[in-house]
Design a protein around this motif. Structure first.
Motif, PDB file in Angstrom:
ATOM      1  N   LYS A  81       0.875  -1.182   0.000  1.00 18.41           N
ATOM      2  CA  LYS A  81       0.000   0.000   0.000  1.00 18.41           C
ATOM      3  C   LYS A  81       0.900   1.216   0.000  1.00 18.41           C
ATOM      4  CE  LYS A  81      -1.377   3.272   2.972  1.00 18.41           C
ATOM      5  NZ  LYS A  81      -0.547   4.099   3.847  1.00 18.41           N
ATOM      6  N   HIS A  82       0.478   2.286  -0.637  1.00 20.15           N
ATOM      7  CA  HIS A  82       1.301   3.492  -0.581  1.00 20.15           C
ATOM      8  C   HIS A  82       0.417   4.727  -0.597  1.00 20.15           C
ATOM      9  CE1 HIS A  82       5.432   4.995  -0.711  1.00 20.15           C
ATOM     10  NE2 HIS A  82       4.912   6.059  -1.288  1.00 20.15           N
ATOM     11  N   SER A  83       0.797   5.691   0.220  1.00 16.62           N
ATOM     12  CA  SER A  83       0.081   6.968   0.238  1.00 16.62           C
ATOM     13  C   SER A  83       0.929   7.997  -0.489  1.00 16.62           C
ATOM     14  CB  SER A  83      -0.139   7.376   1.689  1.00 16.62           C
ATOM     15  OG  SER A  83      -0.280   8.774   1.780  1.00 16.62           O
ATOM     16  N   THR A  84       0.262   8.915  -1.174  1.00 13.81           N
ATOM     17  CA  THR A  84       1.021   9.957  -1.874  1.00 13.81           C
ATOM     18  C   THR A  84       1.482  11.036  -0.904  1.00 13.81           C
ATOM     19  OG1 THR A  84      -1.043  11.086  -2.401  1.00 13.81           O
ATOM     20  CG2 THR A  84      -0.125   9.621  -4.084  1.00 13.81           C
ATOM     21  N   GLY A  85       1.131  10.902   0.355  1.00 12.71           N
ATOM     22  CA  GLY A  85       1.666  11.822   1.365  1.00 12.71           C
ATOM     23  C   GLY A  85       0.622  12.761   1.916  1.00 12.71           C
ATOM     24  N   GLY A  86       0.567  12.791   3.239  1.00 14.02           N
ATOM     25  CA  GLY A  86      -0.408  13.669   3.878  1.00 14.02           C
ATOM     26  C   GLY A  86       0.072  14.095   5.247  1.00 14.02           C
ATOM     27  N   ILE A 196      -1.179  -3.887  -5.194  1.00 12.78           N
ATOM     28  CA  ILE A 196      -0.830  -2.590  -4.590  1.00 12.78           C
ATOM     29  C   ILE A 196      -2.096  -1.736  -4.448  1.00 12.78           C
ATOM     30  CG2 ILE A 196       0.557  -0.487  -4.854  1.00 12.78           C
ATOM     31  CD1 ILE A 196       2.197  -2.255  -7.011  1.00 12.78           C
ATOM     32  N   VAL A 197      -2.330  -1.227  -3.257  1.00 16.01           N
ATOM     33  CA  VAL A 197      -3.413  -0.251  -3.066  1.00 16.01           C
ATOM     34  C   VAL A 197      -2.766   1.128  -2.891  1.00 16.01           C
ATOM     35  CG1 VAL A 197      -5.263   0.535  -1.533  1.00 16.01           C
ATOM     36  CG2 VAL A 197      -5.058  -1.894  -2.095  1.00 16.01           C
ATOM     37  N   LEU A 198      -3.200   2.057  -3.732  1.00 18.13           N
ATOM     38  CA  LEU A 198      -2.635   3.409  -3.679  1.00 18.13           C
ATOM     39  C   LEU A 198      -3.629   4.354  -3.008  1.00 18.13           C
ATOM     40  CD1 LEU A 198      -1.372   3.344  -7.363  1.00 18.13           C
ATOM     41  CD2 LEU A 198       0.083   3.284  -5.319  1.00 18.13           C
ATOM     42  N   ASP A 199      -3.142   5.097  -2.051  1.00 13.07           N
ATOM     43  CA  ASP A 199      -3.978   6.081  -1.370  1.00 13.07           C
ATOM     44  C   ASP A 199      -3.546   7.449  -1.872  1.00 13.07           C
ATOM     45  OD1 ASP A 199      -5.375   7.671   0.347  1.00 13.07           O
ATOM     46  OD2 ASP A 199      -4.305   7.069   2.167  1.00 13.07           O
ATOM     47  N   VAL A 200      -4.324   7.979  -2.802  1.00 17.95           N
ATOM     48  CA  VAL A 200      -3.948   9.252  -3.414  1.00 17.95           C
ATOM     49  C   VAL A 200      -4.701  10.372  -2.678  1.00 17.95           C
ATOM     50  CG1 VAL A 200      -3.821  10.575  -5.557  1.00 17.95           C
ATOM     51  CG2 VAL A 200      -3.562   8.084  -5.603  1.00 17.95           C
ATOM     52  N   LYS A 230       0.666  -6.092 -12.320  1.00 16.01           N
ATOM     53  CA  LYS A 230       0.234  -6.120 -10.913  1.00 16.01           C
ATOM     54  C   LYS A 230      -1.266  -5.829 -10.795  1.00 16.01           C
ATOM     55  CE  LYS A 230       4.599  -6.305  -9.736  1.00 16.01           C
ATOM     56  NZ  LYS A 230       5.200  -7.532  -9.255  1.00 16.01           N
ATOM     57  N   ARG A 231      -1.860  -6.325  -9.688  1.00 21.97           N
ATOM     58  CA  ARG A 231      -3.222  -5.916  -9.356  1.00 21.97           C
ATOM     59  C   ARG A 231      -3.102  -4.568  -8.641  1.00 21.97           C
ATOM     60  NH1 ARG A 231      -6.196 -11.178  -6.658  1.00 21.97           N
ATOM     61  NH2 ARG A 231      -5.405 -12.696  -8.137  1.00 21.97           N
ATOM     62  N   VAL A 232      -3.696  -3.531  -9.200  1.00 22.51           N
ATOM     63  CA  VAL A 232      -3.549  -2.198  -8.591  1.00 22.51           C
ATOM     64  C   VAL A 232      -4.894  -1.494  -8.514  1.00 22.51           C
ATOM     65  CG1 VAL A 232      -2.254  -0.031  -8.634  1.00 22.51           C
ATOM     66  CG2 VAL A 232      -1.332  -2.001  -9.820  1.00 22.51           C
ATOM     67  N   THR A 233      -5.149  -0.873  -7.395  1.00 22.80           N
ATOM     68  CA  THR A 233      -6.333  -0.032  -7.291  1.00 22.80           C
ATOM     69  C   THR A 233      -5.942   1.241  -6.532  1.00 22.80           C
ATOM     70  OG1 THR A 233      -8.639  -0.049  -6.679  1.00 22.80           O
ATOM     71  CG2 THR A 233      -7.213  -1.137  -5.182  1.00 22.80           C
ATOM     72  N   ALA A 234      -6.643   2.330  -6.808  1.00 24.51           N
ATOM     73  CA  ALA A 234      -6.311   3.586  -6.120  1.00 24.51           C
ATOM     74  C   ALA A 234      -7.570   4.185  -5.508  1.00 24.51           C
ATOM     75  CB  ALA A 234      -5.689   4.568  -7.113  1.00 24.51           C
ATOM     76  N   LEU A 235      -7.431   4.695  -4.310  1.00 30.04           N
ATOM     77  CA  LEU A 235      -8.509   5.428  -3.651  1.00 30.04           C
ATOM     78  C   LEU A 235      -8.085   6.886  -3.577  1.00 30.04           C
ATOM     79  CD1 LEU A 235      -8.819   2.431  -2.484  1.00 30.04           C
ATOM     80  CD2 LEU A 235      -9.936   3.514  -0.556  1.00 30.04           C
ATOM     81  N   ILE A 236      -9.031   7.769  -3.830  1.00 33.65           N
ATOM     82  CA  ILE A 236      -8.742   9.199  -3.665  1.00 33.65           C
ATOM     83  C   ILE A 236      -9.301   9.566  -2.287  1.00 33.65           C
ATOM     84  CG2 ILE A 236      -9.015  11.509  -4.669  1.00 33.65           C
ATOM     85  CD1 ILE A 236      -8.004   9.541  -6.785  1.00 33.65           C
ATOM     86  N   THR A 237      -8.450  10.068  -1.407  1.00 36.29           N
ATOM     87  CA  THR A 237      -8.936  10.346  -0.051  1.00 36.29           C
ATOM     88  C   THR A 237      -8.659  11.793   0.376  1.00 36.29           C
ATOM     89  OG1 THR A 237      -6.951   9.575   1.094  1.00 36.29           O
ATOM     90  CG2 THR A 237      -8.625   7.917   0.646  1.00 36.29           C
ATOM     91  N   GLU A 238      -9.486  12.232   1.305  1.00 37.69           N
ATOM     92  CA  GLU A 238      -9.517  13.629   1.772  1.00 37.69           C
ATOM     93  C   GLU A 238      -8.259  14.030   2.536  1.00 37.69           C
ATOM     94  OE1 GLU A 238     -10.643  16.361   1.688  1.00 37.69           O
ATOM     95  OE2 GLU A 238     -11.440  17.203   3.529  1.00 37.69           O
TER      96      GLU A 238
END
Ligand code: URA
Length: 432
Positions: A81-86, A196-200, A230-238
């Motif tokens: 999992k990876h976050s783009t930073g917050g 990979i789950v991406l937390d954007v 790869k299996r990849v999905t992304a969530l857009i989060t607040e």
């Protein structure tokens, strides 16, 4: 070929070839290209951008700048999992143990703080003794034996990103879709996981300020990941508001422990469960609804908390911290920030909260700065809350009391109070 030619070509807005990008990335990795030229290259990319081809070549070149972990000896679908930073984003500390406790292996390579945002590695290093510099072999063994490893980019994994990342942090070259996508995806692909789950993140505290920018970044990363099989999905989060109430390394570890014990702020719980559920779904544990239940159960039955303790032990940290967070670094100075007028908090801009935490010592201003693990902020009130004049809004933690006034100055600037209650966006703003 010369580094200068590549810099000038990009500065002039021309498209680079795969060869030129490889040359530059290899030169930086081998220390044959100086930091000042690498910084100039990053600034040229920041202003001129890269198209899809260049972004893919940059990612591939950074990925192959070092070793690629082979996790194929471990059964099951290995997830990351990876976050783009917050700001206040301590979800990895919560999600890793939850997912691993549900039987899906987690192999996670994380970064340090970047700009006003915190980094998982800095947070974990607040735990006395905790080692983040695992070798590729240790990393693999931990995933095999306990289903969970969270490490920095050591063992020569994506070393080009490590160098670019440290330079971007201090040269104002973070907020570029291609640089972020290549940075994240090179690390993720080097890690050798299957899913990979991406937390954007989007909002004032994120690098992508608008939902549209976040979707563009998410789309690019998902495309690169799926292109690599790869299996990849992304969530857009607040990320207009910080996640949870704690900002700063040891303070965030304390808050993550609360959530693993079934307590802690609701927003942090919600985002953590949603990301964990998505990882479990990609890990083959069933549909999203079922995976949400599994994630919640792992918290309520204590298995996620136990996994967290196991990870600390395995990575050389003091496992007693999980039961007794008072063993974490604690700042000698605590100062209150109080409301100047009554009303409803319309916003407390996350970016400014991150900057204030940095001013208290929680982050770096130059590459070689060391950080104060105990420094940071614990919010008493947050966006949407009613506040009376003179009430505390936050408690500032620092080891250096001369830093308090500058931090409060930034915090004042972050705050908007009005007579009407604030409307709040949902925490999950989209999926890619
Ligand atoms: N996280 C990363 O790993 N890299 C970036 O560029 C931004 C966030």
């Amino acid at each position: 070929m010369h580094a200068l030619d590549v810099i000038v070509k990009k500065r002039n807005g021309e498209k680079l070839t795969r060869k030129e990008i490889d040359f530059f990335v290899q030169g930086v990795t081998r220390d044959e290209i100086a930091d000042y030229q690498a910084a100039a290259f990053l600034m040229a990319v920041y202003f001129r951008g890269m198209d899809d081809d260049e972004t893919l070549w940059l990612t591939q070149s950074m990925l192959h700048s070092g070793d690629v972990v082979d996790l194929s000896c471990i059964p099951g679908i290995k997830t990351d999992k990876h976050s783009t930073g917050g700001v206040g984003d301590k979800t990895t500390l919560i999600i890793g143990p939850i997912v691993a406790a549900c039987g899906v292996p987690v192999a996670k390579m994380s970064g340090r703080g970047l700009g006003h945002t915190g980094g998982t590695i800095d947070k974990l290093e607040a735990i006395p003794g905790f080692r983040t510099n695992l070798t590729a072999q240790e990393f693999t063994e931990n995933v095999r034996d306990i289903g969970l490893a969270v490490a920095g980019q050591t063992g020569n994994l994506a070393p080009a990103d490590k160098k670019f990342y440290a330079l971007r942090d201090v040269t104002g070259t973070i907020e570029n879709v291609s640089l972020i996508a290549a940075s994240i995806m090179s690390k993720k692909l080097a890690c050798g996981t299957d899913a990979i789950v991406l937390d954007v993140k989007t909002g004032s505290g994120a690098f992508m300020k608008t939902v549209e920018q976040a979707k563009a970044l998410a789309g690019k990363m998902v495309e690169i990941g799926r292109g690599a099989g790869k299996r990849v999905t992304a969530l857009i989060t607040e990320m207009d508001r910080p996640l949870g109430l704690a900002i700063g390394n040891a303070l965030e570890v304390m808050e993550a422990i609360k959530v693993l014990k079934g307590q802690g702020p609701e927003d942090l719980k919600e985002v953590s469960i949603e990301l964990a559920a998505n990882m479990l779904m990609l890990g083959g544990k069933g549909d999203l609804e079922h995976c949400r239940k599994l994630a919640l159960q792992a918290v309520s039955n204590g298995s996620a908390f136990n996994k967290f303790t196991q990870m600390i032990l395995r990575q050389g940290g003091d496992p007693a911290v999980a039961e007794d967070p008072s063993r974490l670094p604690w700042a000698p100075v605590q100062a209150e920030w109080r409301a100047e007028k009554a009303g409803y908090i319309q916003s407390m801009q996350a970016e400014k909260l991150g900057a204030a935490s940095l001013a208290l010592g929680a982050g770096r201003k130059t590459k070689s700065d060391s950080i104060d693990p105990a420094a940071g902020i614990v919010l008493v009130k947050t966006t949407g809350d009613r506040v009376e004049a003179g009430e505390p809004l936050a408690v500032l933690h620092t080891s250096d009391k001369t830093r308090v006034d500058a931090a409060i100055e930034i915090l004042r600037d972050s705050l908007l109070v009005s007579d009407e209650p604030a409307e709040q966006r949902p925490l999950i703003l989209g999926f890619v």
